[in-house]
Structure formats: C-alpha cells, structure tokens
Design a protein around this motif. Sequence first.
Motif, PDB file in Angstrom:
ATOM      1  N   LEU A 294       0.818  -1.211   0.000  1.00  0.00           N
ATOM      2  CA  LEU A 294       0.000   0.000   0.000  1.00  0.00           C
ATOM      3  C   LEU A 294       0.857   1.268   0.000  1.00  0.00           C
ATOM      4  O   LEU A 294       0.350   2.359  -0.281  1.00  0.00           O
ATOM      5  CB  LEU A 294      -0.925   0.006   1.221  1.00  0.00           C
ATOM      6  CG  LEU A 294      -2.000  -1.090   1.254  1.00  0.00           C
ATOM      7  CD1 LEU A 294      -2.748  -1.049   2.575  1.00  0.00           C
ATOM      8  CD2 LEU A 294      -2.960  -0.945   0.081  1.00  0.00           C
ATOM      9  N   SER A 295       2.122   1.118   0.323  1.00  0.00           N
ATOM     10  CA  SER A 295       3.016   2.284   0.316  1.00  0.00           C
ATOM     11  C   SER A 295       3.970   2.258  -0.879  1.00  0.00           C
ATOM     12  O   SER A 295       4.976   2.962  -0.877  1.00  0.00           O
ATOM     13  CB  SER A 295       3.826   2.333   1.614  1.00  0.00           C
ATOM     14  OG  SER A 295       4.608   1.157   1.770  1.00  0.00           O
ATOM     15  N   SER A 296       3.642   1.456  -1.889  1.00  0.00           N
ATOM     16  CA  SER A 296       4.505   1.353  -3.062  1.00  0.00           C
ATOM     17  C   SER A 296       3.919   2.172  -4.216  1.00  0.00           C
ATOM     18  O   SER A 296       3.199   3.146  -3.978  1.00  0.00           O
ATOM     19  CB  SER A 296       4.679  -0.118  -3.460  1.00  0.00           C
ATOM     20  OG  SER A 296       3.415  -0.716  -3.712  1.00  0.00           O
ATOM     21  N   SER A 297       4.176   1.784  -5.430  1.00  0.00           N
ATOM     22  CA  SER A 297       3.713   2.537  -6.597  1.00  0.00           C
ATOM     23  C   SER A 297       2.186   2.524  -6.684  1.00  0.00           C
ATOM     24  O   SER A 297       1.518   1.680  -6.089  1.00  0.00           O
ATOM     25  CB  SER A 297       4.301   1.939  -7.872  1.00  0.00           C
ATOM     26  OG  SER A 297       3.765   0.637  -8.107  1.00  0.00           O
ATOM     27  N   GLU A 298       1.643   3.455  -7.447  1.00  0.00           N
ATOM     28  CA  GLU A 298       0.182   3.546  -7.586  1.00  0.00           C
ATOM     29  C   GLU A 298      -0.407   2.260  -8.144  1.00  0.00           C
ATOM     30  O   GLU A 298      -1.480   1.820  -7.718  1.00  0.00           O
ATOM     31  CB  GLU A 298      -0.181   4.726  -8.494  1.00  0.00           C
ATOM     32  CG  GLU A 298       0.089   6.088  -7.876  1.00  0.00           C
ATOM     33  CD  GLU A 298      -0.738   6.311  -6.618  1.00  0.00           C
ATOM     34  OE1 GLU A 298      -1.924   5.935  -6.616  1.00  0.00           O
ATOM     35  OE2 GLU A 298      -0.192   6.864  -5.648  1.00  0.00           O
TER      36      GLU A 298
ATOM     37  N   LYS B 189      -0.251  -0.295  -5.405  1.00  0.00           N
ATOM     38  CA  LYS B 189      -1.147   0.134  -4.332  1.00  0.00           C
ATOM     39  C   LYS B 189      -2.596  -0.209  -4.674  1.00  0.00           C
ATOM     40  O   LYS B 189      -3.344  -0.742  -3.842  1.00  0.00           O
ATOM     41  CB  LYS B 189      -1.003   1.641  -4.114  1.00  0.00           C
ATOM     42  CG  LYS B 189      -1.758   2.188  -2.916  1.00  0.00           C
ATOM     43  CD  LYS B 189      -1.613   3.704  -2.838  1.00  0.00           C
ATOM     44  CE  LYS B 189      -0.167   4.127  -2.732  1.00  0.00           C
ATOM     45  NZ  LYS B 189      -0.018   5.602  -2.583  1.00  0.00           N
TER      46      LYS B 189
ATOM     47  N   SER C  34      -3.121  -4.040  -4.629  1.00  0.00           N
ATOM     48  CA  SER C  34      -3.107  -4.539  -3.252  1.00  0.00           C
ATOM     49  C   SER C  34      -4.415  -4.212  -2.543  1.00  0.00           C
ATOM     50  O   SER C  34      -4.959  -5.039  -1.799  1.00  0.00           O
ATOM     51  CB  SER C  34      -1.923  -3.929  -2.488  1.00  0.00           C
ATOM     52  OG  SER C  34      -1.896  -4.366  -1.161  1.00  0.00           O
ATOM     53  N   CYS C  35      -4.936  -3.005  -2.768  1.00  0.00           N
ATOM     54  CA  CYS C  35      -6.233  -2.623  -2.181  1.00  0.00           C
ATOM     55  C   CYS C  35      -7.349  -3.554  -2.621  1.00  0.00           C
ATOM     56  O   CYS C  35      -8.184  -3.985  -1.816  1.00  0.00           O
ATOM     57  CB  CYS C  35      -6.582  -1.186  -2.581  1.00  0.00           C
ATOM     58  SG  CYS C  35      -5.749   0.081  -1.621  1.00  0.00           S
TER      59      CYS C  35
END
Length: 307
Positions: free
Chosen positions: A271-275, A278, A281-282
């Motif tokens: 969630l703290s990586s690339s868009e 992210k 993962s969401c």
Amino acid sequence: MDWRWVFQWIPCAWVFPSLQPRAKVGGHSVPLLDGDDEDSVLNALGEIKVPISTLQIQQLKQATYSKELELMIVAAQFLAHYADALPHGIPMSVEVLECALTLLDLDASEVLIPASAAVSVISGVGDDAVRENLAKHSVLRLSVRLLRSPSNPVVVNALAILTTFAGAADQYKVSIVRDGALSPLCDLAFSEDDRIQRGAGGALLNVSHIDTHAEQLLVCGVCASLHHFLVSGDPHLHFFAAATLSNLSVQVEDPSALINEEGLYCLVKLLSSSERLKLQSCIALRNLASQSFMQVCCLLYEGMKNR
C-alpha cells in the motif's frame, strides 16, 4: 536383394554427404536443396521480406521437413528473424505457421530456441485469425510441453506464448489448463531465472480469470507460488501475486486459506509502493476481507505482531 537397384535411386550426396554442395546461410554450412545453387539459397532464406515470397515459403518448407538438423536450424532462425520484422495485426500464411509449429515439436534446443522465439512473437503480433490457426495446430499443447525444457530461453518463450493466449480469450485459458499447464507453472514460480518467474506469474494471473480454475490452482500449489512472489523483491512479481489473489479470493470458499500472515503483511506493505501496486493490493485486501473478514484480521494482527 539387388543392391545395385537401390543405389541407382539414392543420390550420391546421400551416401557420401561430403560430396553434397553446401552454402552458408545464417552462419551455418547448409546442404543445398534439390535444384538450387548457392545464390538461390542465399536469396531465398538469407533475406527477410514481408510478406514472405512464394519461393521463401517453398525453401522454408523444404528446410523444415528435411529432417537434417543444420537445415532445420536455418529454418528456425529464419522464422525468428522474419517474426521480428512483422508489423502488428498482419495476416500470416498457414504454411509458415505449420513450419513454425513443426519445428516447435522437436527436441533439439538449437532448433527450439529460435522456433519458440518466432512463435512467441507471431502469437503476439498476429491477429485473431493467426492465433486461431496456431491453436488449431496444437500450439498450446506444444508450449505446455516446453515448460519442462532444460533450456531457459525455450521456457521463457513458451511462457510468453501461453501468457499471450491466456490473455486473448477464455477458450484458450481452458485449453491451457486442460493441457496440464498449472502444475509446471506453479513450479516455475520458484525458478532462479527472473524471466521465468515473471513469465509464470503472468500466465498464472491470466488463467486465474476463469472461476472454475481456482480449485485446480489450489491443488497444484498456487498458494506457495503466490507467497514466494509476495516475499520477493520484484515489483513485477508483487503485482502478479496481488492480482491473482484478487481473482482467487472471490472464487474459493475460504479465501483465508490463500495466504498466511507473512504474505498478508507483505500485501499490506504494498500500500506504500507505486500507484499500480497500491491499487492492486487494495483490491486484493478488499476481496479477501469481504469473504472472510475475521480470519483476515487475525492473520493481519499476527503478521504485524511478529514484525
């Protein structure tokens, strides 16, 4: 038996290969085909022309079906260079496709490497009709067989072919699974070759879009493969794992069985990586939680507690 009659019908060059005229084509010394001189061979298989000429097709067919390794190597290398010159969406001669797949059914890596590279490119740049013709001539079965090849370049090309077809239409996804691809794909996720890992990840993602494949994937060990992707340092593998989990989590009865606490923690870290990662993962976390919220919360708690 009158052996004089036999030798009357066997060309001298077959009995004494050193007497057979040869030409340099693609860096190889290759026996000349019947009725050809050196210039005609060089002109026929030494130049790449799009569309392919009638003479090139004739020479290609003779080389492909010659059963002579050197000649088949030249045919495969010619096809690889020809495929690289093809524009997207171009129709292809069925005879050229048949030659490519005939070479793909051999065992010699010297032939398989360029032949599989050619089919990989052709399946990607060709139109739907090209892929349909390739499928009719057993390209998926042949590609699944090549997943067990000892040659890494051959495996990489086979994975590219399967990924392309699996992403093109559901009917190809079904055929790939039916031909037995899932088990070797899951095994290849642990390859030491990054290209093979990524290829396996892409293929697994594409076949996971069919609901009926979920249970078969579980049986073949996809959970271990996805966990291996998540704990790796490769963002490409992270994406494949998250996207595949997004699909499987709405297809199986118990989504919490798809992932352990370590894998779930890795998914949260994305969630703290690339868009792109992210977002994927969401979606995966949402699907997992919507199906088995309490189990996922417990796994997440355990994963974070152990960090």
